[in-house]
Design an enzyme around this catalytic site. Structure first.
Site, PDB file in Angstrom:
ATOM      1  N   ALA A 118       0.869  -1.173   0.000  1.00 28.00           N
ATOM      2  CA  ALA A 118       0.000   0.000   0.000  1.00 28.00           C
ATOM      3  C   ALA A 118       0.908   1.226   0.000  1.00 28.00           C
ATOM      4  O   ALA A 118       2.059   1.154   0.411  1.00 28.00           O
ATOM      5  CB  ALA A 118      -0.882  -0.016   1.244  1.00 28.00           C
ATOM      6  N   GLU A 160      -0.796  -9.250  -0.556  1.00 24.05           N
ATOM      7  CA  GLU A 160      -2.236  -9.499  -0.364  1.00 24.05           C
ATOM      8  C   GLU A 160      -2.991  -9.486  -1.692  1.00 24.05           C
ATOM      9  O   GLU A 160      -3.873 -10.311  -1.922  1.00 24.05           O
ATOM     10  CB  GLU A 160      -2.822  -8.453   0.596  1.00 24.05           C
ATOM     11  CG  GLU A 160      -2.284  -8.628   2.008  1.00 24.05           C
ATOM     12  CD  GLU A 160      -2.692  -7.508   2.952  1.00 24.05           C
ATOM     13  OE1 GLU A 160      -2.406  -6.338   2.645  1.00 24.05           O
ATOM     14  OE2 GLU A 160      -3.306  -7.801   3.993  1.00 24.05           O
ATOM     15  N   GLY A 183       0.444  -4.974   1.046  1.00 24.55           N
ATOM     16  CA  GLY A 183      -0.714  -5.010   0.160  1.00 24.55           C
ATOM     17  C   GLY A 183      -0.416  -5.660  -1.190  1.00 24.55           C
ATOM     18  O   GLY A 183      -1.322  -6.192  -1.831  1.00 24.55           O
ATOM     19  N   GLU A 203       4.139  -5.151   7.433  1.00 20.79           N
ATOM     20  CA  GLU A 203       3.350  -4.115   8.130  1.00 20.79           C
ATOM     21  C   GLU A 203       3.781  -3.917   9.578  1.00 20.79           C
ATOM     22  O   GLU A 203       3.741  -2.809  10.104  1.00 20.79           O
ATOM     23  CB  GLU A 203       1.854  -4.462   8.085  1.00 20.79           C
ATOM     24  CG  GLU A 203       1.207  -4.308   6.720  1.00 20.79           C
ATOM     25  CD  GLU A 203       1.269  -5.572   5.881  1.00 20.79           C
ATOM     26  OE1 GLU A 203       2.040  -6.517   6.225  1.00 20.79           O
ATOM     27  OE2 GLU A 203       0.550  -5.628   4.865  1.00 20.79           O
TER      28      GLU A 203
END
Ligand code: HXC
Length: 262
Positions: A68, A115, A112, A135
Site C-alpha cells: 500500500a 495481499e 498489500g 506491516e
C-alpha cells in the site's frame, strides 16, 4: 479500449486473455487509491468483455507491488479509515470476478502487494520474487486479508513467523509452501507461463470454468460436508448446460476441438 490509465496498462496478449499490468515504476507499484480505482475499473471491464475468458495481473520485473502507498497512509486517522472502510475497496472487485485471475509476481510483493497477489485465483512467481507482510515494521498489521489468506495457504506456523517478523520469503519458498502454484527461473518464463495457463483456461467452457472457480473458492468458506454437497449440486446443474453436451459429445466423437456455447 480508448480508456487510458495513469497507473496501469491494459492489453490482450493472447486470444481470450486480458492483462492488467501495474505501472507506477517510480514507486515500485505502490498501491495508491488512484491505482486501485483504475485496477478495479480495468478488471471489471475485462470481466464484462465476452471475448475475455481469463485475466492476468502483472507488475514489472523489479516489483509486482511494494505494498500500500505508505506516503498516502501516513496521516490517515482512525476516524477516516473506519468511516470510509479503508482498504475494503481493494478486495471487492477482484474477489468477485467471474473470470479466473492469475497473478504473475516478479520482484517485490510486499504488504498489500502480497495481499493482492493472494487474492488472485492462481499465483505464479519468479523463484527470486520477494514476498512479505512487513506491516509490523510500520506499526500496523496486514489489512487486506493477508493474515487470513496467507494462513490458509501456508498454515499457522509459517504465517505467524512471516507476519510477526516482517521478514521476506522467496518465490521458491512460496511455491514450496503452497502459496504459489509454480515458480519460474526468470521474468520471461513467468510471463510466458502465465499466458500459457490463461490460454488453456480460455479454451474451456466459460460456464464450467465459472463453476470450477466457485466450488474451489467455497472450499475456503464452508465446512467439508457442506462444501462437498455444494460441489455436487453445481455438478448436477452443469448437466442442464449445453456445454456439457458439447464437451461429452466431442469426446465420444473423438473431436478434439469442442465448440463451446459459452
Ligand atoms: C510508497 C513506496 C513504497 C510504498 C516503495 N516506495 N515502496 N512508496 N509506498 N509501499 C517508493 C520509495 O519511497 C521510493 O520513492 C521508490 O519507491 C523506490 O523505493 P526505494 O526504497 O528507493 O527502493 P529500494 O531501496 O530498492 O527498496 C525497495 C523496498 C523498499 C525494499 C521494496 O522500497 C521498501 O521497503 N518499501 C516499503 C515496503 C513495505 O513496507 N510495504 C508494506 C506497506 S504497508 P522515492 O520517491 O524515495 O524515490 C501495506 C499495508 C497493507 O502494504 C495493509 C492494507 C492493504
Amino acid at each position: 479500449s480508448a480508456r487510458t490509465y495513469e497507473n496501469i496498462l491494459v492489453d490482450k496478449p493472447v486470444d481470450g486473455v486480458g492483462q492488467v499490468t501495474l505501472n507506477r515504476p517510480k514507486a515500485l507499484n505502490a498501491l495508491s487509491t488512484p491505482l486501485f480505482k483504475e485496477l478495479n475499473e480495468a478488471l471489471q471491464n475485462l470481466d464484462d468483455d465476452p471475448a475475455i475468458r481469463a485475466i492476468i495481473i502483472a507488475g514489472s520485473e523489479r516489483a509486482f507491488a511494494a505494498g500500500a502507498d505508505i506516503k498516502e497512509m501516513k496521516d490517515l486517522t482512525f476516524s477516516r479509515a473506519y468511516a470510509t472502510n479503508f482498504i475494503q475497496l481493494w478486495s471487492t472487485t477482484i474477489t468477485n470476478l467471474n473470470k479466473p485471475t492469475i497473478a504473475a509476481v516478479s520482484g517485490y510483493a510486499l504488504g498489500g502487494g502480497c495481499e493482492l497477489a493472494m487474492m488472485a485465483d492462481i499465483l505464479y512467481c519468479t523463484a527470486d520474487a520477494k514476498f512479505g507482510q512487513p506491516e509490523i515494521k510500520l506499526g500496523v498489521i496486514p489489512g487486506a486479508g493477508g493474515s487470513q489468506r496467507l494462513t490458509r495457504a501456508v498454515g499457522k506456523a509459517k504465517a505467524m513467523e512471516i507476519i510477526l517478523t516482517g521478514k521476506t520469503f522467496s518465490g521458491e519458498e512460496a511455491e514450496k509452501w503452497g502459496l504459489a502454484a509454480k515458480s519460474f527461473s526468470n521474468f520471461e518464463g513467468l510471463m510466458n507461463g502465465a499466458k500459457e495457463t490463461a490460454s488453456i483456461i480460455a479454451g474451456h467452457s466459460m460456464l464450467a470454468t465459472k463453476a470450477a472457480k466457485e466450488v474451489v473458492n467455497q472450499s475456503q468458506e464452508l465446512a467439508l460436508g457442506e462444501g462437498v454437497k455444494f460441489e455436487r449440486r453445481l455438478f448436477h446443474a452443469l448437466f442442464g448446460s449445453q456445454d456439457q453436451k458439447v464437451g461429452m459429445e466431442a469426446f465420444a466423437n473423438k473431436d478434439k476441438d469442442p465448440k463451446w456455447t459459452h
